[in-house]
Design an enzyme around this catalytic site. Structure first.
Site, short mmCIF file in Angstrom:
data_model
loop_
_atom_site.label_atom_id
_atom_site.label_comp_id
_atom_site.label_asym_id
_atom_site.label_seq_id
_atom_site.Cartn_x
_atom_site.Cartn_y
_atom_site.Cartn_z
N ARG A 194 0.89 -1.27 0.01
CA ARG A 194 -0.16 0.18 0.05
C ARG A 194 0.74 1.23 0.05
O ARG A 194 0.65 2.13 -0.79
CB ARG A 194 -0.81 -0.18 1.26
CG ARG A 194 -2.30 -1.06 1.19
CD ARG A 194 -3.05 -1.14 2.12
NE ARG A 194 -2.16 -1.48 3.56
CZ ARG A 194 -2.67 -1.34 4.64
NH1 ARG A 194 -3.90 -1.03 4.94
NH2 ARG A 194 -1.90 -1.87 5.63
N ASN A 212 -6.68 -2.53 2.17
CA ASN A 212 -7.05 -4.13 1.98
C ASN A 212 -8.24 -4.59 2.33
O ASN A 212 -9.04 -3.86 2.76
CB ASN A 212 -5.97 -4.73 3.29
CG ASN A 212 -4.44 -4.59 2.87
OD1 ASN A 212 -4.02 -4.49 1.93
ND2 ASN A 212 -3.71 -4.64 4.25
#
Length: 732
Positions: free
Chosen positions: A20, A38
């Site tokens: 990320r 996520n």
């Protein structure tokens, strides 16, 4: 300027590995807006910006992901721009179908190692330093999405300094779930010591046996060069002969003990940090009790900060072996089971959720697939229409779950003959099913009715059962390991496998694909006098093959020899077997290498170790109707022994002769089938000399040869083979 939007779904190993922050840096650098987060399926990305910048983002995304990330698939959907302001990392989302892949545990990275030994760093000598590029993953995760509350770090609230790193997208610890420091993280304990590491080092230097809590369980450690400590550890662990692994501080120490080639160096220093089997140096300074009767050592480099501290301070190698009594699973919840073995316990208060032994590799081939590899999935050469659970074999057990085109092969479980290991098997199956959101509809199992893995399959409700013959599963595993579906000529050589004809197979030539197989040839069957007793006592196989031999092995067992020969002739408690492993046992006994074994495959391993690899000639073995007469090789051994030929030359001629017989059979099978590809599988092909000679001979005859690389050739790879056979039979 007009703006366009895209929604992305990224599948692969993309949680807990810095993916990320990587997306955040890439998107902000291209002045894109949106968010990344996520969920149970992996990573979702929403971006918007100019057409040019969005196109550049899509092109750049798979180009340079974080070192531990693995992108399997990116699905892109066009959408209208939402008018987002800036780019953010969103909170994880629950719900939906599981699809996220969990990373394996990885060795301490270079950045964390620098911090560990930097006196100015706040994590100086802190044994739990980690970041998104390293540290525990699989062994601490309870559920997905992979976030701290779903790991065993949930009980360690972060301090302000760690929290600032954890929430900073530019920091390498951004959402590194095990992030901690001395103020807020786990702590070491060694009795009431105020200096656990220093006390541990002193105890090791003094020759004591130390239990050490690692990533996937406890290890037992002693000084490798100590004159008595390794032998004491052997006695307490009830491990008579099986070699111990050795941990060295760095490559310099590794090269002082072993010959380390380029492949070995890459395996030793890579992030997975398995045990690497390497040729031992003649002048290696190490106790004889560490690895008796073998010319190899299993070496590994430190893979946790604690290991680095211990090895740096101690200054010399240590034995580091699984914390258990032989044949039991590795202890991981507490060290109570190690009472009476360890003099002291170096432990910590970060729970291990799932146990995982060390992995083992040799020359680039995985022999035991566990820590550092599991649970990363293998991409299959077919898609499974229904989720499959494959229960694996009885020995060296692993299990396998499939979902779509992914196979989730478990960590090494062990031998299910031990009750605690069987409990570990059942618990691990349930954990994998929860972790990956898989409810199996099809369950594959071995044909042997008495295997505990087979019984487990039979006790499950609302599933379709598919039995897979043991040696077909070996060949199917090799096919899947190589991304192929067959058909091939399959050579499956191992110790024991249930044969549909009521005999014990183990020296098989199959024509096989993922759907089925035909047994086209085999080693000539001989009696197995005493059943399992013949496995433990290789001299019995010498009696079965050569009842009239006049050699030292005959005289050593003269009080039992006639009875065992009669048992074999009369077929009383003497089932027929075509096992290549038992042929090796007979050869080892004839050459006085090993009369009795204390661990599986010991006689064959030591026979390989004593063979002279420079010997090129091999003994002839008759092949009639694709049946190899293995006794010809043994008669040749006896003749050379009486002629005074060196034992190392005889051992090599035996290996070479068996390899030549394999090539002969495959060439004759090609005449009947037209198949040009041979798959070599089964535990016997972990023998590097036999594998090398066989593969070279096949290639000289124009064959394409498939061997194992990513999964073990031994029974640790059986579950993968069962899974792909079941998938194909159900429409895959």
């Amino acid at each position: 300027m007009s703006r366009v939007g895209r929604d992305l779904r990224v599948a692969g190993v993309v949680q807990g590995v810095g993916f990320r922050p990587y997306v955040h840096r890439l998107a902000t650098g291209l002045r894109l807006s949106g968010r990344v987060g996520n969920d149970v399926a992996g990573v979702f990305i929403e971006i918007e910006g100019t057409q040019e910048n969005v196109t550049e983002f899509l092109s750049a995304l798979p180009r340079d992901p974080p070192p531990l990330a693995r992108i399997d698939r990116v699905h892109v959907t066009a959408c209208a721009a939402r008018g987002a302001d800036g780019f953010e990392i969103a909170a994880s989302r629950d719900g939906g179908a599981h699809g996220a892949l969990v990373s394996a545990d990885f060795a301490t990275c270079a950045d964390c190692l620098r911090e560990l030994f930097d006196p100015a760093d706040r994590r100086y000598r802190y044994p739990f330093v980690n970041c998104t590029h390293c540290g525990p993953r699989f062994t601490i995760v309870r559920e997905v999405p992979y976030d701290r509350p779903r790991t065993t770090m949930a009980d360690f609230p972060m301090c302000a300094a760690c929290g600032a790193e954890y929430t900073d997208p530019t920091d390498r610890r951004f959402h590194a779930e095990p992030t901690c420091c001395p103020d807020c993280g786990p702590r070491l304990e060694l009795g009431g010591s105020t200096d656990p590491v220093g006390d541990a080092v002193a105890r090791l230097a003094d020759g004591q046996v130390l239990a050490i809590k690692g990533l996937g369980g406890f290890h037992l450690a002693v000084l490798a060069a100590h004159p008595t400590a390794p032998a004491v550890l052997r006695a307490r662990k009830h491990r008579a002969d099986k070699p111990f692994a050795v941990m060295v501080a760095d490559l310099r120490q590794a090269t002082e003990l072993c010959e380390v080639d380029e492949i070995g160096e890459r395996e030793l220093t890579g992030p997975r940090r398995p045990i690497v089997l390497l040729p031992r140096r003649a002048d290696a300074r190490i106790s004889a009790a560490v690895a008796p009767a073998t010319s190899e050592l299993g070496l590994m480099l430190p893979y946790t900060p604690l290991h680095h501290l211990l090895l740096r301070d101690l200054g010399e190698p240590i034995v580091l072996t699984s914390g258990n009594i032989s044949d039991e699973p590795i202890a991981y919840r507490d060290a109570d089971r190690l009472a009476g073995i360890a003099d002291a316990v170096l432990t910590h208060n970060r729970p291990i959720h799932i146990r995982a032994d060390d992995s083992v590799v040799r020359a680039g081939t995985v022999l035991r697939r566990s820590r550092g590899y599991a649970p990363e999935p293998l991409v299959l050469p077919l898609s499974c229409p229904q989720p499959v659970l494959a229960c694996g074999a009885e020995l060296k057990n692993t299990f396998c779950l499939t979902k779509g085109s992914h196979a989730f092969l478990s960590q090494h479980i062990g031998d299910l003959t031990d009750h605690e290991t069987y409990v570990s098997f059942t618990e691990s199956v349930q954990h994998f099913q929860r972790l990956f959101g898989i409810t199996p509809r099809v369950v594959a199992h071995d044909l042997h009715p008495d295997y505990l893995s087979t019984r487990y399959a039979g006790e499950l409700d609302d599933v379709d059962l598919i039995g897979v013959q043991h040696h077909h599963a070996h060949i199917a595993s090799c096919l899947a390991d190589n991304g192929e579906t067959g058909p091939v000529i399959g050579v499956a050589f191992d110790g024991t496998g249930y044969g549909p004809d009521g005999t014990i197979w183990g020296g098989e030539f199959l024509v096989a694909d993922l759907s089925g197989y035909e047994r086209a040839g085999h080693l000539r069957p001989v009696p197995l006098p005493g059943g399992d007793a013949a496995v433990r006592q290789p001299w019995r196989m010498a009696a079965a093959y050569l009842p009239n031999a006049d050699l030292p092995v005959t005289r050593r067992h003269k009080t039992q020899w006639a009875a065992v020969v009669a048992m074999a002739r009369n077929g009383v408690n003497a089932p027929l077997t075509s096992s290549a492993g038992r042929l090796f046992d007979a050869a080892a006994a004839l050459l006085d290498v090993r009369d009795e074994i204390t661990y599986e495959g010991q006689a064959a391993i030591e026979l390989e170790q004593c063979a002279d690899p420079s010997t090129s000639e091999g003994y002839p073995a008759a092949v009639h109707d694709l049946v190899v007469h293995g006794e010809d090789l043994l008669h040749a051994i006896v003749a050379d022994l009486h002629a005074g030929v060196d034992r190392a030359v005889i051992a090599a001629r035996f290996h070479n002769g068996l390899a030549d017989a394999v090539v002969t059979c495959c060439a004759r099978l090609r005449e009947h089938t037209g198949l040009q590809t041979v798959a070599l599988s089964g535990g016997v092909f972990q023998n590097a000399l036999l594998l090398r000679r066989t593969a070279a001979g096949l290639r000289r005859r124009g064959f394409r040869v498939l061997t194992h690389q990513r999964v073990p050739a031994n029974d640790g790879g059986i579950s993968l083979g069962q899974a792909v056979v079941a998938a194909r039979r159900t429409g895959g």
